[in-house]
Design a protein around this motif. Structure first.
Motif, PDB file in Angstrom:
ATOM      1  N   ALA A  16      -5.851  -7.180  -5.760  1.00  0.00           N
ATOM      2  CA  ALA A  16      -7.413  -6.649  -5.656  1.00  0.00           C
ATOM      3  C   ALA A  16      -8.340  -7.865  -5.531  1.00  0.00           C
ATOM      4  O   ALA A  16      -9.503  -7.753  -5.472  1.00  0.00           O
ATOM      5  CB  ALA A  16      -7.496  -5.978  -6.896  1.00  0.00           C
ATOM      6  N   GLY A  17      -7.780  -9.122  -5.528  1.00  0.00           N
ATOM      7  CA  GLY A  17      -8.694 -10.214  -5.127  1.00  0.00           C
ATOM      8  C   GLY A  17      -8.884 -10.943  -6.168  1.00  0.00           C
ATOM      9  O   GLY A  17      -9.836 -12.155  -6.084  1.00  0.00           O
ATOM     10  N   ALA A  40       0.481  -1.898  -7.049  1.00  0.00           N
ATOM     11  CA  ALA A  40       0.348  -2.985  -6.167  1.00  0.00           C
ATOM     12  C   ALA A  40       1.626  -3.436  -5.503  1.00  0.00           C
ATOM     13  O   ALA A  40       2.565  -3.488  -6.451  1.00  0.00           O
ATOM     14  CB  ALA A  40      -0.431  -4.319  -6.559  1.00  0.00           C
ATOM     15  N   GLU A  41       1.804  -3.762  -4.341  1.00  0.00           N
ATOM     16  CA  GLU A  41       2.978  -4.440  -3.567  1.00  0.00           C
ATOM     17  C   GLU A  41       2.440  -5.808  -3.070  1.00  0.00           C
ATOM     18  O   GLU A  41       1.341  -5.690  -2.368  1.00  0.00           O
ATOM     19  CB  GLU A  41       3.571  -3.363  -2.716  1.00  0.00           C
ATOM     20  N   GLU A  42       3.348  -6.804  -3.140  1.00  0.00           N
ATOM     21  CA  GLU A  42       2.730  -8.184  -2.789  1.00  0.00           C
ATOM     22  C   GLU A  42       2.414  -7.997  -1.263  1.00  0.00           C
ATOM     23  O   GLU A  42       3.195  -7.460  -0.411  1.00  0.00           O
ATOM     24  CB  GLU A  42       3.761  -9.230  -2.733  1.00  0.00           C
ATOM     25  N   GLY A  83      -4.205   6.320  -5.557  1.00  0.00           N
ATOM     26  CA  GLY A  83      -4.249   6.597  -4.213  1.00  0.00           C
ATOM     27  C   GLY A  83      -5.162   6.005  -3.250  1.00  0.00           C
ATOM     28  O   GLY A  83      -4.944   5.888  -2.032  1.00  0.00           O
ATOM     29  N   VAL A  84      -6.035   5.125  -3.768  1.00  0.00           N
ATOM     30  CA  VAL A  84      -7.254   4.645  -3.157  1.00  0.00           C
ATOM     31  C   VAL A  84      -7.017   3.098  -3.217  1.00  0.00           C
ATOM     32  O   VAL A  84      -7.405   2.795  -4.373  1.00  0.00           O
ATOM     33  CB  VAL A  84      -8.646   5.047  -3.737  1.00  0.00           C
ATOM     34  N   ARG A  85      -7.241   2.384  -2.102  1.00  0.00           N
ATOM     35  CA  ARG A  85      -6.958   1.164  -2.240  1.00  0.00           C
ATOM     36  C   ARG A  85      -8.386   0.392  -2.740  1.00  0.00           C
ATOM     37  O   ARG A  85      -9.707   0.936  -2.452  1.00  0.00           O
ATOM     38  CB  ARG A  85      -6.889   0.315  -0.504  1.00  0.00           C
ATOM     39  N   THR A  86      -8.353  -0.468  -3.487  1.00  0.00           N
ATOM     40  CA  THR A  86      -9.316  -1.004  -4.295  1.00  0.00           C
ATOM     41  C   THR A  86      -9.536  -2.573  -4.203  1.00  0.00           C
ATOM     42  O   THR A  86      -8.484  -3.179  -4.227  1.00  0.00           O
ATOM     43  CB  THR A  86      -9.608  -0.645  -5.594  1.00  0.00           C
ATOM     44  N   ARG A  87     -10.631  -3.310  -4.058  1.00  0.00           N
ATOM     45  CA  ARG A  87     -10.677  -4.675  -3.996  1.00  0.00           C
ATOM     46  C   ARG A  87     -12.021  -4.983  -4.846  1.00  0.00           C
ATOM     47  O   ARG A  87     -13.190  -4.355  -4.821  1.00  0.00           O
ATOM     48  CB  ARG A  87     -10.765  -5.218  -2.731  1.00  0.00           C
TER      49      ARG A  87
END
Length: 273
Positions: A225-226, A131-133, A141-145
């Motif tokens: 990620a929320g 993660a990066e702020e 490699g896949v964005r997750t929330r």
């Protein structure tokens, strides 16, 4: 810079950590303090990571777990204004030394007590969580929330790490677990706990000891990620503040339910320490 850090961490794992997995001799494992192990892989990993990360950001300070074990004064670097690379060269050393999974490498870039970049790499099976702020969390490699649908206390599953709980706190926490969906014993590896939260394997992790190298990267990864990573009194986790107690959860509602179930009613000196 994030991709460069990922590359460095992968390379160090390949060069000095994986070759020693299930290949350590008795002389390559030491007890650096009661119940705390260190291996030649921990030390070699930290040396290489420190050298290569220093080249990415000239002027940044370096704080590594093994450097602090040798000289606790190294922790003072977190109090300055300069950016700090925070290194956990092998997280889950007891697992690693026993030849079992999980274990990982964790790196965070910290500015004024706030992690702004975090990398968690588990060399077996090659899992990367970063993660990066302001840019989100990525798993392989896949964005997750994490899910945002409200959950009840009875639907919450997570690790409760009781090893370091003092008397009084332990009894309160153990009395509160009956309403949870599941209170798991944990993996003896914070790196894996944080990955479990952001991938939905768990909804939370409850820690008493919160050493900076164990939690800076993971706290950022959960937030991006929320989720939330807060002290028991509800304040945000600040790297290097010297406090104990940390609860990482999928969302604020879950945090509040867990706090009420596990720590409400404790004397204030336990909650705000």
């Amino acid at each position: 810079m994030l991709e460069q850090v990922e590359t460095i961490v992968r390379e160090v794992a390949e060069e000095v950590v994986l070759p020693k997995f299930r290949s350590l001799t008795a002389g390559e494992i030491e007890e650096k303090s009661p119940g705390e192990l260190v291996t030649v892989a921990d030390r070699a990993s930290e040396v290489l990571l420190a050298k290569r990360l220093a080249g990415l950001l000239p002027g940044a300070q370096i704080v590594g777990e093994e450097a602090v074990a040798a000289d606790p004064g190294v922790l003072d670097r977190l109090a300055g204004d300069q950016p700090v690379w925070l290194i956990d060269p092998v997280d889950g050393t007891s697992n690693f030394a026993a030849g079992r999974e999980p274990f990982g490498i964790m790196v965070a870039l910290v500015r004024s007590g706030r992690p702004v970049l975090g990398v968690i790499y588990e060399p077996v099976p090659g899992a990367m969580t970063v993660a990066e702020e302001g840019s989100g969390t990525y798993v392989d490699g896949v964005r997750t929330r994490m899910g945002s649908e409200p959950l009840t206390l009875g639907e919450l599953r997570g690790g409760i790490l009781t090893r370091f709980l003092p008397d009084g706190v332990r009894e309160r926490v153990e009395a509160g677990v009956s309403g949870l969906g599941a209170a798991l014993p944990g993996f003896h590896c914070a790196a894996h706990e944080y990955r479990e939260i952001v991938t939905g394997g768990e909804e939370f992790a409850f820690f008493w000891r919160s050493l900076p190298w164990d939690h800076a990267a993971g706290a950022l990864i959960v937030r991006e990620a929320g989720g939330v990573a807060r002290r028991f009194d509800g304040t945000d986790y600040v790297v290097g503040d010297g406090r104990t107690g940390l609860l990482a959860a999928r969302d604020q509602l879950s945090f509040e339910l867990l706090r009420e179930a596990l720590v409400d009613g404790l004397p204030s000196h336990w909650v705000t320490a």
